[in-house]
Design an enzyme around this catalytic site. Sequence first.
Site, PDB file in Angstrom:
ATOM      1  N   GLU A  75      -3.406   0.834  -5.742  1.00 53.06           N
ATOM      2  CA  GLU A  75      -2.481  -0.155  -6.020  1.00 53.06           C
ATOM      3  C   GLU A  75      -2.328   0.185  -7.677  1.00 53.06           C
ATOM      4  O   GLU A  75      -3.376   0.519  -8.312  1.00 53.06           O
ATOM      5  CB  GLU A  75      -3.124  -1.732  -5.980  1.00 53.06           C
ATOM      6  CG  GLU A  75      -3.118  -1.921  -4.337  1.00 53.06           C
ATOM      7  CD  GLU A  75      -1.863  -1.867  -3.645  1.00 53.06           C
ATOM      8  OE1 GLU A  75      -0.727  -1.810  -4.069  1.00 53.06           O
ATOM      9  OE2 GLU A  75      -1.884  -2.249  -2.596  1.00 53.06           O
ATOM     10  N   CYS A 118       0.977  -1.256   0.246  1.00 51.56           N
ATOM     11  CA  CYS A 118      -0.014   0.222  -0.025  1.00 51.56           C
ATOM     12  C   CYS A 118       0.963   1.411  -0.058  1.00 51.56           C
ATOM     13  O   CYS A 118       1.483   1.693   0.844  1.00 51.56           O
ATOM     14  CB  CYS A 118      -0.803   0.039   1.209  1.00 51.56           C
ATOM     15  SG  CYS A 118      -2.005   1.381   1.254  1.00 51.56           S
TER      16      CYS A 118
END
Length: 190
Positions: free
Chosen positions: A100, A2
């Site tokens: 992402e 992340c």
Amino acid sequence: MCGRYRLTRAEKMAQMFDAEFTGEVRPRYNIAPTQPVPVVRATDSDRVLSSMRWGLIPSWAKDASMAQINARSETILDKPAFKESAERRRCLIPADGFYEWRRTSNTKQPFHFGMKDDALFAFAGIWDRWTSTEGQTVESCAILTTTPNELLSDVHDRMPVILHPNHYHAWLTAPVLTRFYALSRCAART
């Protein structure tokens, strides 16, 4: 992994996480590493919402270059940079979405992930307190990651651990972490 996330519904944090907070947090659509982020942590009597630097600097580090924004949940108890924090200093990191990137031949395409109703949720996090050689104290945090669920597996090989609200209290207060590896893996797939 992340590497960026968002928090646009910050006004609801104190209520949702049952935490005291006297500061002000404005909506942010692209939170990046090293920036200050709100976190929820437990004290002896309640929960407190405070600001920390995103990128955990271990208390024993010589300098801030050792900062890590993510910690693999599978190995968190094996890594010196994370072990003590995982055992003693866990936190919730509020968010309402994260990004992402899918790598293609020459580019990376961003994807945004969040709840269907754009609701707030919490990443499982750890934190630490580091003091620089100049005497400046920095509280910092990292987001736990895990293998991706079916929604993310085509985009990236890691995803943040997202805790179910029923597990917030246990994540913050349980004296033993070993059972939370299984909890984290299940929570990330809900």
